[in-house]
Design a protein around this motif. Sequence first.
Motif, PDB file in Angstrom:
ATOM      1  N   TYR A 171       4.280  48.847  19.237  1.00 22.49           N
ATOM      2  CA  TYR A 171       4.034  49.077  18.146  1.00 22.49           C
ATOM      3  C   TYR A 171       5.302  49.076  17.131  1.00 22.49           C
ATOM      4  CZ  TYR A 171      -0.591  50.668  19.090  1.00 22.49           C
ATOM      5  OH  TYR A 171      -2.103  50.675  19.394  1.00 22.49           O
ATOM      6  N   THR A 172       6.385  48.980  17.671  1.00 24.18           N
ATOM      7  CA  THR A 172       7.664  48.823  16.612  1.00 24.18           C
ATOM      8  C   THR A 172       7.717  47.438  16.043  1.00 24.18           C
ATOM      9  OG1 THR A 172       8.963  50.178  18.454  1.00 24.18           O
ATOM     10  CG2 THR A 172       9.978  49.037  16.822  1.00 24.18           C
ATOM     11  N   HIS A 173       7.153  46.410  16.985  1.00 25.40           N
ATOM     12  CA  HIS A 173       7.373  44.924  16.148  1.00 25.40           C
ATOM     13  C   HIS A 173       6.060  44.924  15.222  1.00 25.40           C
ATOM     14  CE1 HIS A 173       3.681  43.434  18.208  1.00 25.40           C
ATOM     15  NE2 HIS A 173       3.945  42.116  17.933  1.00 25.40           N
ATOM     16  N   ILE A 174       5.466  45.833  15.070  1.00 22.05           N
ATOM     17  CA  ILE A 174       4.280  45.597  13.771  1.00 22.05           C
ATOM     18  C   ILE A 174       4.524  46.723  12.943  1.00 22.05           C
ATOM     19  CG2 ILE A 174       2.570  44.136  14.672  1.00 22.05           C
ATOM     20  CD1 ILE A 174       1.127  46.606  15.885  1.00 22.05           C
ATOM     21  N   ALA A 175       5.465  47.602  12.926  1.00 27.42           N
ATOM     22  CA  ALA A 175       5.925  48.799  12.236  1.00 27.42           C
ATOM     23  C   ALA A 175       5.718  48.307  10.640  1.00 27.42           C
ATOM     24  CB  ALA A 175       7.322  49.410  12.342  1.00 27.42           C
ATOM     25  N   HIS A 176       6.015  47.192  10.354  1.00 31.75           N
ATOM     26  CA  HIS A 176       5.937  46.648   9.010  1.00 31.75           C
ATOM     27  C   HIS A 176       4.308  46.615   8.528  1.00 31.75           C
ATOM     28  CE1 HIS A 176       5.405  43.079  11.402  1.00 31.75           C
ATOM     29  NE2 HIS A 176       4.647  42.674  10.537  1.00 31.75           N
ATOM     30  N   GLU A 177       3.530  46.639   9.275  1.00 33.66           N
ATOM     31  CA  GLU A 177       2.188  46.745   8.824  1.00 33.66           C
ATOM     32  C   GLU A 177       1.669  48.064   8.212  1.00 33.66           C
ATOM     33  OE1 GLU A 177      -0.486  45.162  12.076  1.00 33.66           O
ATOM     34  OE2 GLU A 177       0.540  43.290  12.003  1.00 33.66           O
ATOM     35  N   CYS A 178       2.685  49.094   8.252  1.00 32.51           N
ATOM     36  CA  CYS A 178       2.289  50.372   7.784  1.00 32.51           C
ATOM     37  C   CYS A 178       3.213  50.344   6.633  1.00 32.51           C
ATOM     38  CB  CYS A 178       2.115  51.379   8.583  1.00 32.51           C
ATOM     39  SG  CYS A 178       3.652  51.745   9.585  1.00 32.51           S
ATOM     40  N   ASP A 179       3.597  49.284   6.410  1.00 38.26           N
ATOM     41  CA  ASP A 179       4.726  49.052   5.073  1.00 38.26           C
ATOM     42  C   ASP A 179       5.789  49.832   5.383  1.00 38.26           C
ATOM     43  OD1 ASP A 179       2.696  47.994   3.619  1.00 38.26           O
ATOM     44  OD2 ASP A 179       1.802  49.616   2.577  1.00 38.26           O
ATOM     45  N   TYR A 180       6.199  49.647   6.505  1.00 35.76           N
ATOM     46  CA  TYR A 180       7.315  50.206   7.131  1.00 35.76           C
ATOM     47  C   TYR A 180       8.553  49.309   7.281  1.00 35.76           C
ATOM     48  CZ  TYR A 180      10.176  53.855   8.644  1.00 35.76           C
ATOM     49  OH  TYR A 180      11.458  54.873   8.582  1.00 35.76           O
ATOM     50  N   ASP A 181       9.884  49.512   6.418  1.00 37.38           N
ATOM     51  CA  ASP A 181      10.629  48.477   6.194  1.00 37.38           C
ATOM     52  C   ASP A 181      11.599  48.766   7.337  1.00 37.38           C
ATOM     53  OD1 ASP A 181      12.501  46.492   5.625  1.00 37.38           O
ATOM     54  OD2 ASP A 181      12.966  47.611   3.576  1.00 37.38           O
ATOM     55  N   LEU A 182      11.849  47.614   8.307  1.00 34.78           N
ATOM     56  CA  LEU A 182      12.876  47.983   8.974  1.00 34.78           C
ATOM     57  C   LEU A 182      14.290  47.361   9.001  1.00 34.78           C
ATOM     58  CD1 LEU A 182      10.978  46.584  12.545  1.00 34.78           C
ATOM     59  CD2 LEU A 182      11.529  48.967  12.048  1.00 34.78           C
ATOM     60  N   ALA A 183      14.537  47.127   7.549  1.00 35.13           N
ATOM     61  CA  ALA A 183      15.824  46.610   7.153  1.00 35.13           C
ATOM     62  C   ALA A 183      17.018  47.737   7.548  1.00 35.13           C
ATOM     63  CB  ALA A 183      15.769  46.520   5.630  1.00 35.13           C
ATOM     64  N   THR A 184      16.761  48.802   7.613  1.00 31.33           N
ATOM     65  CA  THR A 184      17.894  49.753   7.923  1.00 31.33           C
ATOM     66  C   THR A 184      18.083  50.027   9.304  1.00 31.33           C
ATOM     67  OG1 THR A 184      16.243  51.606   7.413  1.00 31.33           O
ATOM     68  CG2 THR A 184      17.655  50.967   5.578  1.00 31.33           C
ATOM     69  N   PHE A 185      17.388  49.231  10.109  1.00 30.13           N
ATOM     70  CA  PHE A 185      17.521  49.524  11.687  1.00 30.13           C
ATOM     71  C   PHE A 185      17.856  48.104  12.369  1.00 30.13           C
ATOM     72  CE2 PHE A 185      14.135  52.504  10.289  1.00 30.13           C
ATOM     73  CZ  PHE A 185      14.728  53.646  10.805  1.00 30.13           C
ATOM     74  N   PRO A 186      19.113  47.585  12.053  1.00 26.93           N
ATOM     75  CA  PRO A 186      19.508  46.515  12.622  1.00 26.93           C
ATOM     76  C   PRO A 186      19.370  46.369  13.931  1.00 26.93           C
ATOM     77  CG  PRO A 186      21.434  47.461  11.617  1.00 26.93           C
ATOM     78  CD  PRO A 186      20.140  48.438  11.197  1.00 26.93           C
ATOM     79  N   ALA A 187      19.802  47.437  14.875  1.00 27.12           N
ATOM     80  CA  ALA A 187      19.919  47.176  16.248  1.00 27.12           C
ATOM     81  C   ALA A 187      18.352  47.306  16.895  1.00 27.12           C
ATOM     82  CB  ALA A 187      20.505  48.548  16.775  1.00 27.12           C
ATOM     83  N   VAL A 188      17.201  47.934  16.089  1.00 24.02           N
ATOM     84  CA  VAL A 188      16.029  47.695  16.375  1.00 24.02           C
ATOM     85  C   VAL A 188      15.575  46.471  16.193  1.00 24.02           C
ATOM     86  CG1 VAL A 188      13.685  48.430  16.259  1.00 24.02           C
ATOM     87  CG2 VAL A 188      15.409  50.326  16.319  1.00 24.02           C
ATOM     88  N   ARG A 189      15.928  45.769  15.108  1.00 19.32           N
ATOM     89  CA  ARG A 189      15.728  44.495  14.738  1.00 19.32           C
ATOM     90  C   ARG A 189      16.277  43.290  15.693  1.00 19.32           C
ATOM     91  NH1 ARG A 189      17.304  42.536  10.019  1.00 19.32           N
ATOM     92  NH2 ARG A 189      18.299  44.384   9.464  1.00 19.32           N
ATOM     93  N   ALA A 190      17.384  43.589  16.134  1.00 20.27           N
ATOM     94  CA  ALA A 190      18.001  42.558  17.247  1.00 20.27           C
ATOM     95  C   ALA A 190      17.373  42.713  18.555  1.00 20.27           C
ATOM     96  CB  ALA A 190      19.590  42.971  17.263  1.00 20.27           C
ATOM     97  N   TRP A 191      17.169  44.050  18.875  1.00 21.37           N
ATOM     98  CA  TRP A 191      16.348  44.342  19.951  1.00 21.37           C
ATOM     99  C   TRP A 191      14.978  43.440  20.075  1.00 21.37           C
ATOM    100  CZ3 TRP A 191      11.976  47.672  20.306  1.00 21.37           C
ATOM    101  CH2 TRP A 191      11.430  47.833  21.585  1.00 21.37           C
ATOM    102  N   LEU A 192      14.350  43.805  19.009  1.00 16.99           N
ATOM    103  CA  LEU A 192      13.005  42.980  18.805  1.00 16.99           C
ATOM    104  C   LEU A 192      12.922  41.647  19.046  1.00 16.99           C
ATOM    105  CD1 LEU A 192      11.397  44.827  15.752  1.00 16.99           C
ATOM    106  CD2 LEU A 192      10.855  45.202  18.118  1.00 16.99           C
ATOM    107  N   LYS A 193      14.060  40.925  18.533  1.00 21.33           N
ATOM    108  CA  LYS A 193      14.343  39.363  18.858  1.00 21.33           C
ATOM    109  C   LYS A 193      14.633  39.031  20.382  1.00 21.33           C
ATOM    110  CE  LYS A 193      16.032  37.694  14.488  1.00 21.33           C
ATOM    111  NZ  LYS A 193      17.070  37.709  13.679  1.00 21.33           N
ATOM    112  N   ARG A 194      15.286  40.125  21.156  1.00 20.45           N
ATOM    113  CA  ARG A 194      15.592  39.943  22.388  1.00 20.45           C
ATOM    114  C   ARG A 194      14.244  39.947  23.051  1.00 20.45           C
ATOM    115  NH1 ARG A 194      20.609  42.459  21.147  1.00 20.45           N
ATOM    116  NH2 ARG A 194      19.644  44.584  21.704  1.00 20.45           N
ATOM    117  N   ILE A 195      13.370  40.985  22.995  1.00 22.69           N
ATOM    118  CA  ILE A 195      12.426  41.076  23.603  1.00 22.69           C
ATOM    119  C   ILE A 195      11.470  39.850  23.422  1.00 22.69           C
ATOM    120  CG2 ILE A 195      10.261  42.529  24.069  1.00 22.69           C
ATOM    121  CD1 ILE A 195      13.145  43.931  24.443  1.00 22.69           C
ATOM    122  N   ALA A 196      11.203  39.488  22.213  1.00 18.84           N
ATOM    123  CA  ALA A 196      10.364  38.299  21.817  1.00 18.84           C
ATOM    124  C   ALA A 196      11.059  37.164  22.595  1.00 18.84           C
ATOM    125  CB  ALA A 196      10.250  38.239  20.503  1.00 18.84           C
TER     126      ALA A 196
END
Length: 209
Positions: A165-190
């Motif tokens: 669900y974290t990788h689609i958090a933007h689908e509830c208009d949730y902006d991950l811009a302020t979570f750089p470590a989460v975004r980097a982790w999402l890329k590692r998982i993908a």
Amino acid sequence: MLRLYDFLPSGNGYKVRLLLTQLGIPFELIEKDILRRETRTPEFLKLNPNGRIPVVELENGSHLAESNAILFHFAEGTRFICKDRLGRAKIFEWLFFEQYSHEPYVAVARFWTKFADHAQKTHAEVEEKRQGARAALSIMERHLTTRTFLVGEQYTIADIALYAYTHIAHECDYDLATFPAVRAWLKRIAAQADHVAMDFNPANAAVVS
Ligand SMILES: N[C@@H](CCC(=O)N[C@@H](CS)C(=O)NCC(=O)O)C(=O)O
């Protein structure tokens, strides 16, 4: 063959599709449209009295529900679970966190936003869910700032459960811009071997010979 009762837009179902694919376990996907209440029929309630996907039908005919229990069942004894006792308990820590503090906010806010015609919630109700989502993502952000994966510096079912669900958090208009470590982790998982996207259905997969 193993059967997975599922609904493609479901992150809980995606967890199972992703793990089975990465483990190389073939499965047949049987779609149940939750918007048409296909998981609330008397037949489906025999498989899962809780009326929800995902449910797997094992080769011995028994059924297993609850996405994170299904992950654990298939991951046992594989590289997707830590070998040491504390590592395994830490995985459970994240699986329970996901079900109590993350999924009820991120997934529900997304469902209400994406399927608004079915949900019909007020702006205040959606906002309350978004705040819960922010709190859960903040906890992940702090943890991942100094780590590669959630547990033991290895890719485990804890990462799969939280990725869904974290990788689609933007689908509830949730902006991950302020979570750089989460975004980097999402890329590692993908980028993990045999990763598949959320809409993966083995019936449509190309056969590679
Ligand atoms: N805790 C369960 C939640 C499962 C769940 O909420 N499934 C939803 C789709 S994501 C569902 O089947 N909803 C249909 C309904 O409640 O009628 C899990 O992790 O598997």
